[in-house]
Enzyme design. Structure first.
Site, PDB file in Angstrom:
ATOM      1  N   ASP A 104      70.131  24.689  72.184  1.00  0.00           N
ATOM      2  CA  ASP A 104      71.325  25.298  72.770  1.00  0.00           C
ATOM      3  C   ASP A 104      71.155  26.785  73.077  1.00  0.00           C
ATOM      4  O   ASP A 104      70.306  27.470  72.515  1.00  0.00           O
ATOM      5  CB  ASP A 104      72.508  25.151  71.808  1.00  0.00           C
ATOM      6  CG  ASP A 104      73.070  23.741  71.776  1.00  0.00           C
ATOM      7  OD1 ASP A 104      72.389  22.807  72.241  1.00  0.00           O
ATOM      8  OD2 ASP A 104      74.192  23.564  71.262  1.00  0.00           O
ATOM      9  N   HIS A 112      68.379  25.837  68.382  1.00  0.00           N
ATOM     10  CA  HIS A 112      68.648  26.818  69.439  1.00  0.00           C
ATOM     11  C   HIS A 112      67.373  27.460  69.978  1.00  0.00           C
ATOM     12  O   HIS A 112      66.483  27.820  69.198  1.00  0.00           O
ATOM     13  CB  HIS A 112      69.571  27.928  68.919  1.00  0.00           C
ATOM     14  CG  HIS A 112      70.929  27.454  68.517  1.00  0.00           C
ATOM     15  ND1 HIS A 112      71.161  26.809  67.312  1.00  0.00           N
ATOM     16  CD2 HIS A 112      72.124  27.520  69.147  1.00  0.00           C
ATOM     17  CE1 HIS A 112      72.453  26.494  67.224  1.00  0.00           C
ATOM     18  NE2 HIS A 112      73.060  26.915  68.320  1.00  0.00           N
TER      19      HIS A 112
END
Length: 260
Positions: free
Chosen positions: A83, A230
């Protein structure tokens, strides 16, 4: 006399057109006045928001609004999602790790990051990974916004991704912070995107150390799981180290990496 009449007629034409608010000689831009790049929208989806210079890709047909937390398949299949990118340095490092391990992942991109780093969008696409829309500004309160604001956050992100990589499908949307609502899911579906959640949260954004991240994966992962980590949002060296270890480890334990 003819010349004077012509000037007066042209002047009237300019005045009339300017009166409609479309163009006037005084407002006509010079080449040197052109902006070096399109600025970020003041508010995604608002009437004053600037749009990408290229047309968006063709609208996708509506998708299923069901919240997806597991991938399709049987047994030990797992999906890896990253992400908040694309992000300088960390997206490139993630791509290198994935390439060395022959793994395809899903990159959940923030629209502002796609706007700022179109070269990284193209690198992710060229490597064969899946793209996911993660809203324009990573608004964790997206579900509290108006329908127009929700739509604007998603649509604008699609447009910046398609400006960087025209025609690339974006079949998924992930709500920032995992803050879902029926309206958020239905809005994503109306734009042709399914709603993608997760089953394993590495909590890598807390930077609690690689051992803790690995512990989170082992404690939460089951068949058909979706792992959240992430490649953006800040410094991600611990995440990269975790990926270097967990991918070959899961493979050795019989897991196959897939995309949703």
């Amino acid at each position: 006399m003819v010349t004077v009449i012509a000037i007066l007629v042209c002047g009237a034409l300019v005045w009339n057109v300017a009166g409609d608010g479309r163009w006037s000689a005084a407002a006509s831009p010079r080449a040197g006045d052109a902006p070096k790049e399109i600025q970020a929208p003041l508010q995604p989806g608002s009437p004053n928001a600037q749009e990408p210079a290229t047309p968006p890709a063709a609208q996708q047909p509506p998708a299923d609004a069901t919240l997806v937390s597991k991938v399709k398949g049987e047994g030990k299949v797992v999906a890896l999602t990253l992400d908040d990118g694309p992000w300088p340095e960390w997206t490139d490092k993630a791509l290198s790790i994935l390439a060395r391990n022959d793994v395809k992942a899903t990159f959940c991109m923030v629209g502002q990051q796609a706007k700022d780093h179109p070269d990284l969008v193209r690198k992710v696409v060229a490597a064969g990974h899946t793209l996911c829309n993660h809203s324009m500004t990573h608004d964790i309160n997206l579900k509290k916004r108006t329908p127009q604001e929700m739509h604007g956050q998603m649509q604008e992100t699609l447009e910046w991704i398609h400006k960087a990589s025209p025609g690339t499908p974006v079949r998924w949307f992930r709500a920032p912070g995992g803050n879902w609502s029926e309206e958020v899911r239905q809005t994503a579906a109306s734009l042709g995107m399914g709603s993608l959640h997760w089953t394993v949260d590495t909590n890598d954004w807390q930077k609690a150390g690689v051992p803790k991240m690995l512990q989170n994966v082992h404690g939460q992962l089951g068949p058909r799981g979706i792992i959240l980590c992430h490649d953006g949002g800040g410094e991600r060296s611990q995440t990269m180290t975790m990926l270097e270890q967990i991918i070959p480890e899961l493979k050795s334990n019989g897991y196959t990496f897939v995309t949703p």
